[in-house]
Every structure is written in structure tokens, then in C-alpha cells.
Design a protein around this motif. Structure first.
Motif, PDB file in Angstrom:
ATOM      1  N   VAL A  51       0.857  -1.183   0.000  1.00 15.34           N
ATOM      2  CA  VAL A  51       0.000   0.000   0.000  1.00 15.34           C
ATOM      3  C   VAL A  51       0.893   1.232   0.000  1.00 15.34           C
ATOM      4  CG1 VAL A  51      -1.769   1.300   1.250  1.00 15.34           C
ATOM      5  CG2 VAL A  51      -1.790  -1.196   1.290  1.00 15.34           C
ATOM      6  N   VAL A  52       0.593   2.161  -0.884  1.00 13.08           N
ATOM      7  CA  VAL A  52       1.333   3.423  -0.921  1.00 13.08           C
ATOM      8  C   VAL A  52       0.341   4.560  -0.726  1.00 13.08           C
ATOM      9  CG1 VAL A  52       3.238   2.598  -2.351  1.00 13.08           C
ATOM     10  CG2 VAL A  52       1.227   3.538  -3.449  1.00 13.08           C
ATOM     11  N   LEU A  53       0.735   5.525   0.071  1.00 12.20           N
ATOM     12  CA  LEU A  53      -0.058   6.731   0.273  1.00 12.20           C
ATOM     13  C   LEU A  53       0.486   7.794  -0.665  1.00 12.20           C
ATOM     14  CD1 LEU A  53      -0.225   6.734   4.162  1.00 12.20           C
ATOM     15  CD2 LEU A  53      -2.047   6.103   2.579  1.00 12.20           C
ATOM     16  N   ARG A  54      -0.366   8.379  -1.454  1.00 10.55           N
ATOM     17  CA  ARG A  54       0.069   9.422  -2.376  1.00 10.55           C
ATOM     18  C   ARG A  54       0.240  10.719  -1.599  1.00 10.55           C
ATOM     19  NH1 ARG A  54      -3.714   9.171  -7.463  1.00 10.55           N
ATOM     20  NH2 ARG A  54      -2.079  10.504  -8.253  1.00 10.55           N
ATOM     21  N   GLU A 122      -7.312   2.566  -4.935  1.00 12.42           N
ATOM     22  CA  GLU A 122      -6.998   2.147  -6.299  1.00 12.42           C
ATOM     23  C   GLU A 122      -5.943   1.062  -6.265  1.00 12.42           C
ATOM     24  OE1 GLU A 122      -7.342   5.945  -9.188  1.00 12.42           O
ATOM     25  OE2 GLU A 122      -5.623   5.975  -7.841  1.00 12.42           O
ATOM     26  N   SER A 132     -10.646   0.656  -8.863  1.00  8.87           N
ATOM     27  CA  SER A 132     -10.789   2.002  -8.318  1.00  8.87           C
ATOM     28  C   SER A 132     -12.164   2.124  -7.681  1.00  8.87           C
ATOM     29  CB  SER A 132     -10.632   3.052  -9.419  1.00  8.87           C
ATOM     30  OG  SER A 132     -10.757   4.354  -8.871  1.00  8.87           O
ATOM     31  N   ARG A 171       0.484  -2.100  -7.172  1.00  2.00           N
ATOM     32  CA  ARG A 171       0.470  -1.337  -5.923  1.00  2.00           C
ATOM     33  C   ARG A 171      -0.965  -0.971  -5.582  1.00  2.00           C
ATOM     34  NH1 ARG A 171       4.903  -2.950  -6.032  1.00  2.00           N
ATOM     35  NH2 ARG A 171       6.843  -1.845  -6.294  1.00  2.00           N
ATOM     36  N   ARG A 173      -2.958   2.059  -4.119  1.00  2.35           N
ATOM     37  CA  ARG A 173      -2.818   3.485  -3.815  1.00  2.35           C
ATOM     38  C   ARG A 173      -3.998   3.910  -2.956  1.00  2.35           C
ATOM     39  NH1 ARG A 173      -1.257   6.097  -9.594  1.00  2.35           N
ATOM     40  NH2 ARG A 173      -3.489   5.828  -9.827  1.00  2.35           N
ATOM     41  N   GLY A 175      -5.688   7.300  -0.771  1.00  4.89           N
ATOM     42  CA  GLY A 175      -5.675   8.734  -0.515  1.00  4.89           C
ATOM     43  C   GLY A 175      -7.092   9.271  -0.509  1.00  4.89           C
TER      44      GLY A 175
END
Length: 189
Positions: A51-54, A122, A132, A171, A173, A175
Motif C-alpha cells: 500500500v502506498v499513500l500518495r 486504487e 478504483s 500497488r 494506492r 488517498g
């Protein structure tokens, strides 16, 4: 006398232990050991996308009216941090349980009560968006004016492509939805 009592106690205990070792079969203790079962193949877990946080959408500020960046008109500021995930997979589908910690602080124009946050989840594979969904996530803000919350989306389902090398670029995403989708124009009368 106490020495004889101790000797009797030890004798009775030893007999009880030996009696527990007996079996009902006549030759069960003398049978050769059964061969070990065939070794079980190790289970290889599917790749679980991180998990990546924008940076540009991990913080959301809401203002009254059309005010932007006016600190006196700030309703709230919310942020997401410390996200994680867990995955389950079968031959066709991978299901991702996404969890993130969040915080919400009221501004001078804010009131305690329920605030609904637009959180966007997403899944991207390289540049392609394969999942999404915008989640309207309710957060109750106490009279103190700030609270922490745990966001959880347990049903993010994507095709299971763990066997292909492409999956290593997948990934999740996370946010806030910035609402940049253009609204349809109104018809003139």
C-alpha cells in the motif's frame, strides 16, 4: 515410619505410571514403527501488493464556501498514515484487505459531529488502473475537536496474476478523492 510411607508412596506411583503405559492390544507396543508420511510440499503465498499513500492526496483540508487556504474558514483537516494490507488468493482472484490509520482535526469553522471523508482506493499495475473505488467513510468527531480513526476496506478484489512477473509492479494506492472529476455542464434554458 515416615521412611516406610515414602517407600510405599514411591512404589504405588511407579506402578501407576507403568499401568498407564499399557495398551489394550497384545502386540501394539511391539509393532514396528509406521513409515513416515510423504513430505508435504511447501505452500508458496501469493504476492501481496504493498500500500502506498500518495503525498498529494494523503491530507485533505475542507473550507467553507470557496475559501482556499484561509485558516479562519477551515472546517477540518484529515490525514492518512501507516497503511497496511493482508491478501488471500485463489486461482482466479486476489482479495486485499486494506487498513490505514487516520486523524481528523476540526478547524475554526468546524463543528463536532459526523464528517464523511471521500477515500479513494486504487490498485494499479504499472500505469494501468485495475481497480478504483471511492468510499464515503464516516468519522464521528467529539466535542474536543479531534479524533483518530481506522479505515478498513476488506473487499478489494483483483485478478490473481501472481504467477506472472508483471504482478511485482502492482500497488494499492490510498488517498482522499480530490474531486477533480469534472461535473457535467448545466443545460441553459
Amino acid at each position: 515410619m515416615s521412611g516406610k510411607s515414602s517407600l510405599k508412596f514411591v512404589s504405588v506411583s511407579l506402578l501407576a505410571i507403568l499401568a498407564g503405559c499399557n495398551s489394550s492390544g497384545t502386540s501394539a507396543g511391539l509393532a514396528p514403527a509406521q513409515p513416515a508420511a510423504a513430505p508435504v510440499a511447501p505452500v508458496v503465498q501469493a504476492y501481496c501488493p504493498p500500500v502506498v499513500l500518495r503525498d498529494e492526496t494523503a491530507v485533505r483540508s475542507s473550507y467553507t464556501g470557496n475559501a482556499k487556504e484561509d485558516p479562519d474558514k477551515l472546517i477540518y483537516r484529515a490525514s492518512l498514515a501507516d497503511a497496511t494490507r493482508a491478501c488471500t488468493a485463489n486461482e482466479a482472484t486476489m482479495t486485499i484487505n486494506v487498513v490505514a490509520q487516520g486523524r481528523l482535526i476540526l478547524g475554526p469553522a468546524g463543528k463536532s459531529g459526523r464528517v464523511t471523508l471521500p477515500i479513494l482506493v486504487e490498485v494499479v499495475d504499472g500505469d494501468n488502473v485495475i481497480y478504483s473505488q471511492k468510499v464515503s467513510y464516516p468519522v464521528d468527531v467529539p466535542a474536543e475537536g479531534s479524533t483518530q480513526f481506522i479505515f478498513n476496506k476488506a473487499d478489494v478484489s483483483i485478478p490473481n496474476t501472481a504467477a506472472s512477473g508483471d504482478a511485482r509492479f502492482t500497488r494499492v494506492r490510498l488517498g482522499f478523492d480530490d474531486g477533480s472529476v469534472a461535473k457535467p455542464a448545466r443545460k441553459k434554458r
